[in-house]
Design a protein around this motif. Structure first.
Motif, PDB file in Angstrom:
ATOM      1  N   ARG A 127       0.757  10.659  -2.873  1.00  0.00           N
ATOM      2  CA  ARG A 127      -0.034  10.962  -1.676  1.00  0.00           C
ATOM      3  C   ARG A 127       0.868  10.800  -0.453  1.00  0.00           C
ATOM      4  O   ARG A 127       0.862   9.758   0.226  1.00  0.00           O
ATOM      5  CB  ARG A 127      -1.265  10.059  -1.610  1.00  0.00           C
ATOM      6  CG  ARG A 127      -2.289  10.342  -2.719  1.00  0.00           C
ATOM      7  CD  ARG A 127      -3.626   9.683  -2.431  1.00  0.00           C
ATOM      8  NE  ARG A 127      -3.565   8.256  -2.638  1.00  0.00           N
ATOM      9  CZ  ARG A 127      -3.997   7.634  -3.742  1.00  0.00           C
ATOM     10  NH1 ARG A 127      -4.502   8.342  -4.743  1.00  0.00           N
ATOM     11  NH2 ARG A 127      -3.916   6.321  -3.856  1.00  0.00           N
ATOM     12  N   GLU A 128       1.658  11.853  -0.173  1.00  0.00           N
ATOM     13  CA  GLU A 128       2.678  11.775   0.869  1.00  0.00           C
ATOM     14  C   GLU A 128       2.082  11.604   2.277  1.00  0.00           C
ATOM     15  O   GLU A 128       2.635  10.872   3.090  1.00  0.00           O
ATOM     16  CB  GLU A 128       3.575  13.024   0.849  1.00  0.00           C
ATOM     17  CG  GLU A 128       4.654  13.027  -0.215  1.00  0.00           C
ATOM     18  CD  GLU A 128       4.148  13.502  -1.552  1.00  0.00           C
ATOM     19  OE1 GLU A 128       2.965  13.914  -1.609  1.00  0.00           O
ATOM     20  OE2 GLU A 128       4.899  13.457  -2.542  1.00  0.00           O
ATOM     21  N   GLU A 129       0.966  12.281   2.541  1.00  0.00           N
ATOM     22  CA  GLU A 129       0.392  12.202   3.883  1.00  0.00           C
ATOM     23  C   GLU A 129      -0.045  10.773   4.210  1.00  0.00           C
ATOM     24  O   GLU A 129       0.201  10.260   5.307  1.00  0.00           O
ATOM     25  CB  GLU A 129      -0.794  13.163   4.001  1.00  0.00           C
ATOM     26  CG  GLU A 129      -0.373  14.640   3.985  1.00  0.00           C
ATOM     27  CD  GLU A 129      -1.560  15.562   4.222  1.00  0.00           C
ATOM     28  OE1 GLU A 129      -2.677  15.055   4.465  1.00  0.00           O
ATOM     29  OE2 GLU A 129      -1.360  16.797   4.165  1.00  0.00           O
ATOM     30  N   LYS A 130      -0.709  10.127   3.262  1.00  0.00           N
ATOM     31  CA  LYS A 130      -1.121   8.731   3.454  1.00  0.00           C
ATOM     32  C   LYS A 130       0.102   7.834   3.623  1.00  0.00           C
ATOM     33  O   LYS A 130       0.124   6.929   4.476  1.00  0.00           O
ATOM     34  CB  LYS A 130      -1.939   8.261   2.250  1.00  0.00           C
ATOM     35  CG  LYS A 130      -3.308   8.912   2.120  1.00  0.00           C
ATOM     36  CD  LYS A 130      -4.307   8.275   3.072  1.00  0.00           C
ATOM     37  CE  LYS A 130      -5.711   8.775   2.816  1.00  0.00           C
ATOM     38  NZ  LYS A 130      -6.690   8.181   3.752  1.00  0.00           N
ATOM     39  N   ALA A 131       1.125   8.101   2.801  1.00  0.00           N
ATOM     40  CA  ALA A 131       2.345   7.298   2.874  1.00  0.00           C
ATOM     41  C   ALA A 131       3.034   7.456   4.233  1.00  0.00           C
ATOM     42  O   ALA A 131       3.519   6.479   4.808  1.00  0.00           O
ATOM     43  CB  ALA A 131       3.299   7.694   1.743  1.00  0.00           C
TER      44      ALA A 131
ATOM     45  N   GLU B 172       0.731   4.468  -2.652  1.00  0.00           N
ATOM     46  CA  GLU B 172       0.546   5.861  -2.235  1.00  0.00           C
ATOM     47  C   GLU B 172       1.686   6.737  -2.734  1.00  0.00           C
ATOM     48  O   GLU B 172       1.470   7.883  -3.151  1.00  0.00           O
ATOM     49  CB  GLU B 172       0.446   5.952  -0.704  1.00  0.00           C
ATOM     50  CG  GLU B 172      -0.703   5.174  -0.084  1.00  0.00           C
ATOM     51  CD  GLU B 172      -2.066   5.693  -0.521  1.00  0.00           C
ATOM     52  OE1 GLU B 172      -2.148   6.809  -1.069  1.00  0.00           O
ATOM     53  OE2 GLU B 172      -3.054   4.969  -0.335  1.00  0.00           O
TER      54      GLU B 172
ATOM     55  N   GLU C 112       1.619   8.123   7.062  1.00  0.00           N
ATOM     56  CA  GLU C 112       0.828   7.384   8.058  1.00  0.00           C
ATOM     57  C   GLU C 112       1.189   5.898   8.036  1.00  0.00           C
ATOM     58  O   GLU C 112       1.318   5.258   9.086  1.00  0.00           O
ATOM     59  CB  GLU C 112      -0.658   7.568   7.770  1.00  0.00           C
ATOM     60  CG  GLU C 112      -1.164   8.987   8.035  1.00  0.00           C
ATOM     61  CD  GLU C 112      -2.635   9.146   7.669  1.00  0.00           C
ATOM     62  OE1 GLU C 112      -3.262   8.124   7.289  1.00  0.00           O
ATOM     63  OE2 GLU C 112      -3.145  10.270   7.743  1.00  0.00           O
ATOM     64  N   ILE C 113       1.349   5.354   6.833  1.00  0.00           N
ATOM     65  CA  ILE C 113       1.712   3.935   6.715  1.00  0.00           C
ATOM     66  C   ILE C 113       3.107   3.693   7.280  1.00  0.00           C
ATOM     67  O   ILE C 113       3.343   2.702   7.990  1.00  0.00           O
ATOM     68  CB  ILE C 113       1.627   3.490   5.240  1.00  0.00           C
ATOM     69  CG1 ILE C 113       0.194   3.590   4.731  1.00  0.00           C
ATOM     70  CG2 ILE C 113       2.150   2.063   5.082  1.00  0.00           C
ATOM     71  CD1 ILE C 113       0.035   3.314   3.247  1.00  0.00           C
TER      72      ILE C 113
ATOM     73  N   ASN D 145       0.827  -1.212   0.000  1.00  0.00           N
ATOM     74  CA  ASN D 145       0.000   0.000   0.000  1.00  0.00           C
ATOM     75  C   ASN D 145       0.862   1.263   0.000  1.00  0.00           C
ATOM     76  O   ASN D 145       0.502   2.262  -0.630  1.00  0.00           O
ATOM     77  CB  ASN D 145      -0.922   0.002   1.221  1.00  0.00           C
ATOM     78  CG  ASN D 145      -1.950  -1.116   1.180  1.00  0.00           C
ATOM     79  OD1 ASN D 145      -2.381  -1.519   0.104  1.00  0.00           O
ATOM     80  ND2 ASN D 145      -2.333  -1.629   2.339  1.00  0.00           N
ATOM     81  N   LEU D 146       1.996   1.201   0.691  1.00  0.00           N
ATOM     82  CA  LEU D 146       2.910   2.344   0.724  1.00  0.00           C
ATOM     83  C   LEU D 146       3.416   2.685  -0.675  1.00  0.00           C
ATOM     84  O   LEU D 146       3.455   3.857  -1.073  1.00  0.00           O
ATOM     85  CB  LEU D 146       4.089   2.040   1.649  1.00  0.00           C
ATOM     86  CG  LEU D 146       5.213   3.075   1.682  1.00  0.00           C
ATOM     87  CD1 LEU D 146       4.726   4.392   2.281  1.00  0.00           C
ATOM     88  CD2 LEU D 146       6.409   2.556   2.469  1.00  0.00           C
TER      89      LEU D 146
END
Length: 392
Positions: free
Chosen positions: A196-200, A191, A202-203, A187-188
């Motif tokens: 999508r850095e913010e989502k990345a 992203e 978080e992961i 998933n990383l």
């Protein structure tokens, strides 16, 4: 009495030996760091001394031939500055490369020796534990045959707690964590490719909560901060990416994937800052990795892209030929490699801008069209144009 003495000696060794090895390891690391710093200082002093001597000799020689022209203060001052600049440009990059090679070699040696000492310490610790455990069993066996104490010993044996050595940790939990991190890493990557850095982030944080020494977590964090650095040009992103790559290399000795990604980081920094030492650092890492696997198309592409950036900055024709040779080699191996085709198109276009020769413009368009026909849906270029291949 004799058995108690043996156990005391084993316990003493168990305590002292790891401590001695730890002290020796720390002392060795401190000494190695001091030695490395002294070597760097000596090289720095030698570089400066050599530059000054060359400048002096060069000025003496030119004074013999251009004595009258140098009587003019402005001309003499301009000429002196030109000599200094050229001498330092000729010497400094090579000594920077030498300093990096020495530093890299010493760090690798220190790391390997430290790991060896730690391994010996752990091995000795386990050996003493086994010896103590064996001696305890022998003591219990001997006491069982002492007259008038057999019944007491039998009762004591029944009342004893389970042996702590048999209480091993179930490895299923670590396997489940490893599997979970692998799924999170997939998933990383998605992203990061979708920017999508913010989502990345978080992961990444969740991965480190599970295991802060995991290879995938460290590699993913390094790549993510490298991409953020390439877009935002913030020094803090470069520092974090470099720290993650360095930590991963220290844990996993030599990793071609990590080395490739670290070299990309320094290539991007060279393109942004245009510092020669960053170019030399990236090139050394790429060459070291290719020495072990000279047909790795990702490594060849990334080295060629570094050459392409160097040519764009300097206009050096020798660098243009190096980049072109690397791209041609990739396309011979894999004609459908759209990364190499796009990158070769870019360097042809830069060659056209520098030379005005229309044939390079035509070659650039031809490579673009070929890449588009192979995969028209793949968006390869980022905001800056340079195209590196990360090793996920």
């Amino acid at each position: 009495m004799k058995e108690k003495t043996i156990k005391r000696i084993n316990l003493l060794i168990l305590i002292l030996f790891p401590i001695i090895l730890l002290i020796f390891s720390v002392t060795f690391n401190i000494y190695s760091i001091g030695t490395s710093n002294r070597i760097k200082n000596e090289l720095e002093n030698f570089t400066n001394s050599l530059s000054l001597r060359m400048e002096s000799k060069y000025m003496d020689m030119m004074t013999l031939y251009f004595k009258e022209e140098l009587n003019n203060y402005a001309i003499a001052n301009e000429f002196t500055n030109l000599v200094k600049e050229q001498v330092r440009l000729g010497i400094t990059p090579h000594f920077n490369s030498l300093k990096f090679s020495i530093d890299y070699t010493m760090k690798t040696s220190v790391r390997n020796i430290t790991y060896t000492l730690l391994f010996i310490s752990v091995l000795m610790f386990i050996s003493i534990l086994v010896l103590n455990f064996t001696n305890n069993n022998l003591t219990v066996s001997n006491e069982a045959y002492i007259p008038n104490t057999k019944s007491n010993n039998d009762n004591n044996t029944k009342n004893k707690a389970p042996n702590p050595i048999s209480n091993v940790i179930d490895s299923s939990s670590s396997d489940s964590i490893k599997f979970e991190i692998e799924e999170m890493y997939k998933n990383l990557v998605k992203e990061m490719k979708n920017s999508r850095e913010e989502k990345a982030l978080e992961i990444i944080e969740k991965m480190f909560q599970l295991d802060d020494r995991n290879y995938l977590a460290l590699n993913g964090a390094g790549i993510l901060y490298t991409k953020m650095y390439s877009r935002e040009n913030k020094e803090e992103h470069f520092t974090k990416a470099n720290q993650y790559f360095e930590y991963a290399l220290s844990l996993y000795n030599y990793s071609e994937n990590i080395s490739n990604n670290k070299a990309i980081l320094y290539s991007i920094k060279y393109e942004l800052k245009k510092l020669e030492e960053d170019y030399e650092t990236a090139l050394i890492i790429f060459n070291d990795a290719l020495s072990a696997n000279h047909l790795d198309v990702e490594l060849i592409n990334n080295r060629a892209t570094l050459y392409s950036v160097k040519y764009k900055i300097s206009g050096d024709e020798n660098i243009f030929e190096r980049a072109l040779n690397d791209y041609n080699e990739i396309i011979k191996i894999d004609y459908n490699n759209i990364y190499a085709l796009n990158n070769r198109s870019a360097i042809y276009f830069n060659k056209y801008k520098n030379s005005g020769d229309k044939k390079y413009f035509d070659k650039s368009i031809e490579d673009c069209n070929t890449a588009f026909k192979i995969n028209s849906s793949e968006q390869l270029y980022d905001n800056r144009g340079s195209l590196y291949i990360y090793k996920y």
